[in-house]
Motif scaffolding. Structure first.
Motif, PDB file in Angstrom:
ATOM      1  N   GLN A 107      57.483  10.938 -16.562  1.00  7.48           N
ATOM      2  CA  GLN A 107      58.081  12.036 -16.286  1.00  7.48           C
ATOM      3  C   GLN A 107      58.971  12.262 -14.824  1.00  7.48           C
ATOM      4  OE1 GLN A 107      58.613  14.852 -18.279  1.00  7.48           O
ATOM      5  NE2 GLN A 107      57.685  13.693 -19.863  1.00  7.48           N
ATOM      6  N   LEU A 108      60.230  12.909 -14.834  1.00  5.28           N
ATOM      7  CA  LEU A 108      60.726  12.722 -13.515  1.00  5.28           C
ATOM      8  C   LEU A 108      60.000  13.842 -12.728  1.00  5.28           C
ATOM      9  CD1 LEU A 108      64.422  13.188 -14.497  1.00  5.28           C
ATOM     10  CD2 LEU A 108      63.293  11.311 -13.280  1.00  5.28           C
ATOM     11  N   ILE A 109      59.851  13.528 -11.508  1.00  4.63           N
ATOM     12  CA  ILE A 109      58.901  14.309 -10.532  1.00  4.63           C
ATOM     13  C   ILE A 109      59.775  15.646 -10.462  1.00  4.63           C
ATOM     14  CG2 ILE A 109      59.906  13.317  -8.406  1.00  4.63           C
ATOM     15  CD1 ILE A 109      56.850  13.670  -7.082  1.00  4.63           C
ATOM     16  N   SER A 110      59.083  16.611 -10.192  1.00  8.04           N
ATOM     17  CA  SER A 110      59.584  18.047  -9.934  1.00  8.04           C
ATOM     18  C   SER A 110      59.054  18.576  -8.663  1.00  8.04           C
ATOM     19  CB  SER A 110      59.333  19.106 -11.015  1.00  8.04           C
ATOM     20  OG  SER A 110      59.784  20.293 -10.658  1.00  8.04           O
ATOM     21  N   PHE A 111      60.151  19.159  -7.979  1.00  6.96           N
ATOM     22  CA  PHE A 111      59.856  19.690  -6.652  1.00  6.96           C
ATOM     23  C   PHE A 111      59.621  21.331  -6.490  1.00  6.96           C
ATOM     24  CE2 PHE A 111      61.574  15.643  -5.593  1.00  6.96           C
ATOM     25  CZ  PHE A 111      60.619  15.094  -4.727  1.00  6.96           C
ATOM     26  N   LYS A 112      59.570  21.769  -7.861  1.00  9.61           N
ATOM     27  CA  LYS A 112      59.467  23.406  -8.150  1.00  9.61           C
ATOM     28  C   LYS A 112      58.278  23.894  -7.361  1.00  9.61           C
ATOM     29  CE  LYS A 112      62.503  23.760 -12.238  1.00  9.61           C
ATOM     30  NZ  LYS A 112      62.451  23.911 -13.605  1.00  9.61           N
ATOM     31  N   PRO A 113      57.111  23.399  -7.582  1.00 13.60           N
ATOM     32  CA  PRO A 113      55.919  23.922  -6.970  1.00 13.60           C
ATOM     33  C   PRO A 113      56.074  24.178  -5.101  1.00 13.60           C
ATOM     34  CG  PRO A 113      55.328  22.236  -8.616  1.00 13.60           C
ATOM     35  CD  PRO A 113      56.817  22.186  -8.371  1.00 13.60           C
ATOM     36  N   ILE A 114      56.979  23.376  -4.720  1.00 14.49           N
ATOM     37  CA  ILE A 114      57.226  23.507  -3.215  1.00 14.49           C
ATOM     38  C   ILE A 114      58.451  23.663  -2.728  1.00 14.49           C
ATOM     39  CG2 ILE A 114      55.216  21.784  -2.685  1.00 14.49           C
ATOM     40  CD1 ILE A 114      57.363  19.767  -2.106  1.00 14.49           C
ATOM     41  N   GLN A 115      59.081  24.359  -3.619  1.00 19.26           N
ATOM     42  CA  GLN A 115      60.548  24.527  -3.151  1.00 19.26           C
ATOM     43  C   GLN A 115      60.651  25.791  -2.284  1.00 19.26           C
ATOM     44  OE1 GLN A 115      62.981  25.502  -6.563  1.00 19.26           O
ATOM     45  NE2 GLN A 115      62.837  23.452  -7.429  1.00 19.26           N
ATOM     46  N   GLY A 116      61.261  25.449  -1.086  1.00 15.81           N
ATOM     47  CA  GLY A 116      61.433  26.727  -0.136  1.00 15.81           C
ATOM     48  C   GLY A 116      60.282  26.657   0.890  1.00 15.81           C
ATOM     49  N   ILE A 117      59.575  25.614   0.964  1.00 15.73           N
ATOM     50  CA  ILE A 117      58.522  25.475   1.929  1.00 15.73           C
ATOM     51  C   ILE A 117      59.271  24.519   3.087  1.00 15.73           C
ATOM     52  CG2 ILE A 117      56.111  24.596   2.551  1.00 15.73           C
ATOM     53  CD1 ILE A 117      55.350  25.307  -0.347  1.00 15.73           C
ATOM     54  N   HIS A 118      58.926  24.795   4.248  1.00 18.36           N
ATOM     55  CA  HIS A 118      59.559  23.840   5.266  1.00 18.36           C
ATOM     56  C   HIS A 118      58.120  22.964   5.857  1.00 18.36           C
ATOM     57  CE1 HIS A 118      63.637  25.355   6.241  1.00 18.36           C
ATOM     58  NE2 HIS A 118      63.006  26.508   5.764  1.00 18.36           N
ATOM     59  N   TYR A 119      58.674  21.754   5.648  1.00 19.22           N
ATOM     60  CA  TYR A 119      57.670  20.534   6.027  1.00 19.22           C
ATOM     61  C   TYR A 119      57.942  19.795   7.378  1.00 19.22           C
ATOM     62  CZ  TYR A 119      55.446  21.079   1.537  1.00 19.22           C
ATOM     63  OH  TYR A 119      54.792  21.508   0.289  1.00 19.22           O
ATOM     64  N   SER A 120      57.123  19.469   8.244  1.00 16.40           N
ATOM     65  CA  SER A 120      57.423  18.666   9.386  1.00 16.40           C
ATOM     66  C   SER A 120      56.486  17.450   9.278  1.00 16.40           C
ATOM     67  CB  SER A 120      57.150  19.470  10.632  1.00 16.40           C
ATOM     68  OG  SER A 120      57.940  20.582  10.819  1.00 16.40           O
ATOM     69  N   GLU A 121      57.406  16.374   9.473  1.00  4.52           N
ATOM     70  CA  GLU A 121      56.372  14.975   9.669  1.00  4.52           C
ATOM     71  C   GLU A 121      55.663  15.027  10.905  1.00  4.52           C
ATOM     72  OE1 GLU A 121      57.286  10.234   9.305  1.00  4.52           O
ATOM     73  OE2 GLU A 121      58.886  11.582   9.758  1.00  4.52           O
ATOM     74  N   VAL A 122      54.145  14.762  10.663  1.00  6.94           N
ATOM     75  CA  VAL A 122      53.527  14.801  11.882  1.00  6.94           C
ATOM     76  C   VAL A 122      52.925  13.328  12.237  1.00  6.94           C
ATOM     77  CG1 VAL A 122      52.698  17.187  11.733  1.00  6.94           C
ATOM     78  CG2 VAL A 122      51.483  15.361  10.564  1.00  6.94           C
TER      79      VAL A 122
END
Length: 321
Positions: free
Chosen positions: A35-50
């Motif tokens: 299945q193609l991965i979906s980013f719908k569960p995290i759409q709109g969330i800003h992430y920063s690499e730590v």
């Protein structure tokens, strides 16, 4: 007759049915894995690499190269991502292409999702060459935290979370001890050697790679193999020499090798070039520059550099008579 057939072939029928059932289950399982991965569960969330770590949990390798967490990302949709550009100092929208096995491409990088939720995100960097991808990955992992999670749960900030770990510090210390005892163990400095001129007649400039599409915006060579252009006015003669040197933890320079192909000119020409270029290093460079060693995590250590030294008998802008 039917009863006898069932008694005779019943076990075989059971095996056939079992094989068909297993095959159907495997096909269903294989289909679900693809299945193609979906980013719908995290759409709109800003992430920063730590953190950006190797498989062994360290941010540095044996060559002294430090993996730096730099990314900031927001999945706008399943086909678009907003990624912060450290060069342009702003967020840029990039197309997002999704593949199987949690693989996707955005901002000129191939990545695989290893973990994904509203608080954190773990991505594995994949190596791409020409039209193929090394699906086994580079074993380098990017850890992201949601900005909201950093601020309201961890009560911290990205600068604090990006600090080197105790393991990284201990690892660098071990490299530093070896490099400062033996310059053949020199390694790349996170903050390279500095040349501070003591005279208006000499200048030094570190060459910088211009990030562009041709080098995939990769400037790692500036870190691993720093190069410098050095100009000397009113020199004893006009000359141009290219060579490598090691700058130890005390700022002392050690000549390594010339960067000239001598295969067509012979051994005597090579000896002369080495003698003259080393003399220039031991005189002009050592006397007219204050040399500050390279450092990694605050530790001064031996590191190798490349020098292109040009001498002119006249001053720049001054015509010869």
């Amino acid at each position: 007759m039917n009863k006898k057939l069932i008694e005779a072939f019943g076990p075989i029928l059971l095996v056939v049915i079992s094989i068909i059932y297993t095959a159907c289950n495997n096909a269903s399982s294989s289909s679900s894995k693809k299945q193609l991965i979906s980013f719908k569960p995290i759409q709109g969330i800003h992430y920063s690499e730590v953190q950006r770590l190797q498989k062994n949990g360290l941010a540095l390798n044996a060559y002294g190269y430090q993996l730096e967490p730099q990314w900031q990302i927001n999945f706008v949709s399943d086909d678009s991502a907003s990624v912060y550009s450290p060069i342009k100092k702003q967020f840029l929208n990039f197309p997002l292409s999704r593949g199987y096995d949690s693989v996707f491409n955005t901002a000129r990088a191939w990545l695989r999702v290893k973990k994904m939720n509203k608080d954190s995100l773990v991505l594995e960097i994949l190596k791409a060459k020409n039209d193929s991808i090394e699906i086994n990955g580079s074993k380098v992992y990017m850890l992201f935290y949601a900005d909201n999670y950093i601020k309201n749960v961890l009560h911290s900030d990205t600068a604090t979370l990006r600090r080197p770990s105790r393991r990284d510090t201990q690892f660098v210390k071990s490299l530093v001890i070896k490099a400062n005892k033996d310059i053949t163990k020199a390694f790349a400095a996170r903050h390279p050697v500095q040349f501070i001129s003591k005279s208006p007649l000499v200048t030094a400039k570190q060459l910088r790679t211009k990030p562009d599409i041709m080098n995939n915006f990769d400037t790692a060579t500036d870190y691993l193999s720093p190069e410098y252009d050095i100009n000397i006015d009113k020199a004893y003669a006009d000359f141009y020499y290219s060579f490598t040197a090691c700058v130890d933890d005390r700022g002392e320079m050690h000549y390594l090798r010339p960067l000239i192909d001598f295969s067509m000119v012979g051994e005597e020409a090579q000896k002369s070039y080495i003698h003259l270029s080393q003399s220039v290093m031991d005189s002009y460079l050592k006397y007219y520059f204050k040399i500050i060693p390279g450092t990694t995590l605050g530790f001064m250590h031996s590191s190798n550099i490349t020098l292109h030294v040009q001498g002119k008998t006249s001053a720049r802008g001054e015509s010869k008579k």
